[in-house]
Enzyme design. Structure first.
Site, PDB file in Angstrom:
ATOM      1  N   ARG A  74     -23.991  51.506  27.109  1.00 33.47           N
ATOM      2  CA  ARG A  74     -23.316  50.832  28.208  1.00 33.47           C
ATOM      3  C   ARG A  74     -21.896  51.392  28.420  1.00 33.47           C
ATOM      4  NH1 ARG A  74     -23.582  47.965  32.991  1.00 33.47           N
ATOM      5  NH2 ARG A  74     -21.568  47.010  33.271  1.00 33.47           N
TER       6      ARG A  74
ATOM      7  N   HIS B 118     -20.494  53.056  31.828  1.00 29.69           N
ATOM      8  CA  HIS B 118     -19.275  52.504  32.416  1.00 29.69           C
ATOM      9  C   HIS B 118     -18.239  53.627  32.600  1.00 29.69           C
ATOM     10  CE1 HIS B 118     -16.391  48.858  32.401  1.00 29.69           C
ATOM     11  NE2 HIS B 118     -15.678  49.896  32.734  1.00 29.69           N
TER      12      HIS B 118
ATOM     13  N   ASN C 167     -15.669  43.145  31.469  1.00 30.29           N
ATOM     14  CA  ASN C 167     -15.336  43.628  30.132  1.00 30.29           C
ATOM     15  C   ASN C 167     -16.089  42.933  28.998  1.00 30.29           C
ATOM     16  OD1 ASN C 167     -14.155  41.145  30.065  1.00 30.29           O
ATOM     17  ND2 ASN C 167     -12.051  41.898  30.065  1.00 30.29           N
TER      18      ASN C 167
ATOM     19  N   HIS D  11     -33.640  38.119  17.385  1.00 32.10           N
ATOM     20  CA  HIS D  11     -33.511  39.564  17.348  1.00 32.10           C
ATOM     21  C   HIS D  11     -33.316  40.201  18.712  1.00 32.10           C
ATOM     22  CE1 HIS D  11     -37.808  38.413  16.994  1.00 32.10           C
ATOM     23  NE2 HIS D  11     -37.835  39.084  18.120  1.00 32.10           N
TER      24      HIS D  11
HETATM   25  C1  LIG Z   1     -11.359  40.672  30.398  1.00 27.87           C
HETATM   26  O1  LIG Z   1     -11.280  40.350  31.770  1.00 27.87           O
HETATM   27  C2  LIG Z   1     -10.700  39.089  32.041  1.00 27.87           C
HETATM   28  C3  LIG Z   1     -10.752  38.873  33.541  1.00 27.87           C
HETATM   29  O2  LIG Z   1     -10.294  39.994  34.252  1.00 27.87           O
HETATM   30  C4  LIG Z   1      -9.276  39.034  31.452  1.00 27.87           C
HETATM   31  O3  LIG Z   1      -8.718  37.746  31.657  1.00 27.87           O
HETATM   32  C5  LIG Z   1      -9.300  39.361  29.963  1.00 27.87           C
HETATM   33  O4  LIG Z   1      -8.000  39.403  29.442  1.00 27.87           O
HETATM   34  C6  LIG Z   1      -9.980  40.707  29.757  1.00 27.87           C
HETATM   35  N1  LIG Z   1      -9.955  41.197  28.403  1.00 27.87           N
HETATM   36  C7  LIG Z   1     -10.666  40.759  27.370  1.00 27.87           C
HETATM   37  C8  LIG Z   1     -10.518  41.507  26.105  1.00 27.87           C
HETATM   38  O5  LIG Z   1     -11.435  39.839  27.450  1.00 27.87           O
END
Ligand SMILES: *[C@@H]1O[C@H](CO)[C@@H](O)[C@H](O)[C@H]1NC(C)=O
Ligand SMILES: *[C@@H]1O[C@H](CO)[C@@H](O)[C@H](O)[C@H]1NC(C)=O
Ligand SMILES: *[C@@H]1O[C@H](CO)[C@@H](O)[C@H](O)[C@H]1NC(C)=O
Length: 342
Positions: free
Chosen positions: A61, A65, A93, A214
């Site tokens: 993934r 990405h 993320n 699993h």
């Molecule tokens: C992931 O994305 C969200 C929304 O954009 C953000 O608030 C958050 O800090 C980001 N990072 C992680 C590690 O979750």
């Protein structure tokens, strides 16, 4: 259609330029400068997988990405800085983890041949090793990518999303020089695993007890809610879903009193690399609109049917499409640390 020599020659020039760019990658790129790189990366992936069974799918993934945003230039590996929120901290993320596996590989590669191997190449190799170590096909990875210097959270929305229909998916792939064949071949292992969580993270968010089993993929209700409530003006539930499967999804994701972070697991992203994903789509048991979209036009439906009936056909197509996607590159340097630009 009228024959147009000017058009033909300009197409020829475009093809020539394109092939020059892709030819920059080669199979023996590090043969002299870093002969152990493939062994080092493979060992790092093996170690990561032993520690956490979700690592192989996460690496795949991660590579996808990376390639879909600014080409395969390791932009996904860069950390946010004071002035810049990086790609890895953008909206989708939650699916990204196991960066430490790449860090470990890079550290060992640097110890063996400093300043020679790009992080983008390490990630491309790790993605191949992830497939191999999950029982999937093996292939030689062209190398010679460079690392980019830009990574922006706002660009992560360019990734194909779970509610995409076939035209949106097609456009996302076409923009990157990838075909409908590539879309179908890569969907199950690269797109549909987008909410894959590490074991640790999954424990924290899972309210569905079966997710501890699993299966590896975990999708939040929000990513398939469009299929089980208010599907359209006349139907509450997407009729392509098997009724009992839809009922179980609604049960997991009630409208009222929904447990925080509730969701369903996706059988398709198990530790074994095979064609189960395509069988599930044909059985009406896919989770996302973007999965079901693959059977909404004859061309892609034919491929889904073919891959569901032949693991070999799927593996062959997957390898071809991976190599094609991995060739998209746009970097400039060899990073010393995969998390920061030089
Ligand atoms: C992931 O994305 C969200 C929304 O954009 C953000 O608030 C958050 O800090 C980001 N990072 C992680 C590690 O979750
Ligand atoms: C796909 O979605 C887009 C955006 O919502 C829409 O404009 C388009 O008509 C849809 N295409 C199909 C085939 O449903
Ligand atoms: C709702 O979806 C069904 C099944 O795809 C379709 O037959 C029907 O025409 C749709 N209704 C509307 C109003 O779009």
């Amino acid at each position: 259609m009228a024959f147009n020599p000017a058009l033909l020659s300009s197409i020829f020039i475009v093809l020539l330029v394109f092939s020059t760019v892709t030819n920059a990658l080669s199979l023996n790129y590090y043969d002299k400068s870093c002969p152990n790189v493939e062994q080092i990366v493979s060992n790092a992936v093996k170690k990561g997988k032993a520690n956490d069974g979700t690592v192989p799918a996460a690496l795949l993934r991660m590579h996808f990405h990376d390639c879909f945003i600014r080409g395969c230039d390791a932009s996904v590996l860069l950390d946010s800085t004071r002035g810049n929120k990086a790609e890895k901290d953008g909206p989708p993320n939650i699916s990204l983890h196991a960066f430490y596996v790449i860090d470990n590989a890079k550290k060992q590669v640097e110890a063996s041949c400093p300043g020679v191997v790009s992080c983008a190449d390490i990630l491309a190799l790790a993605a191949r090793d992830a497939v191999v170590q999950s029982g999937g096909p093996n292939w030689a990875v062209p190398k010679g990518r460079k690392d980019g210097r830009t990574s922006r959270a706002s660009e992560s929305v360019q990734l194909p999303g779970p509610t995409f229909n076939i035209s949106q998916l097609q456009q996302s792939f076409f923009q990157r020089g990838l075909s409908l064949n590539d879309l179908v071949a890569l969907s199950g292992k690269l797109i549909s695993t987008f909410l894959l969580l590490s074991k640790k993270k999954r424990k924290r968010v899972t309210s569905d007890a079966s997710a501890g089993g699993h299966t590896l993929g975990f999708a939040h209700c929000s990513s398939f809610q469009n299929r089980i409530y208010n599907f359209n003006a006349t139907r509450d539930v997407d009729p392509t879903l098997r009724p009992y499967f839809a009922a179980s999804l609604r049960n997991t994701c009630p409208i009222k009193n929904r447990p925080r972070n509730a969701g369903a697991t996706m059988d398709s992203s198990s530790t074994i690399f095979d064609n189960t994903y395509f069988k599930l789509i044909l059985q009406g048991k896919s989770l996302f609109s973007s999965d079901q979209a693959l059977v909404s036009i004859p061309r892609t439906k034919g491929l889904v049917t073919k891959f569901a009936s032949s693991n070999q056909a799927f593996s062959d197509a997957f390898v071809m499409s991976m190599i094609k996607m991995s060739n998209l590159n746009g970097g400039q340097e060899i990073r010393k640390d995969c998390r920061v630009v030089n």
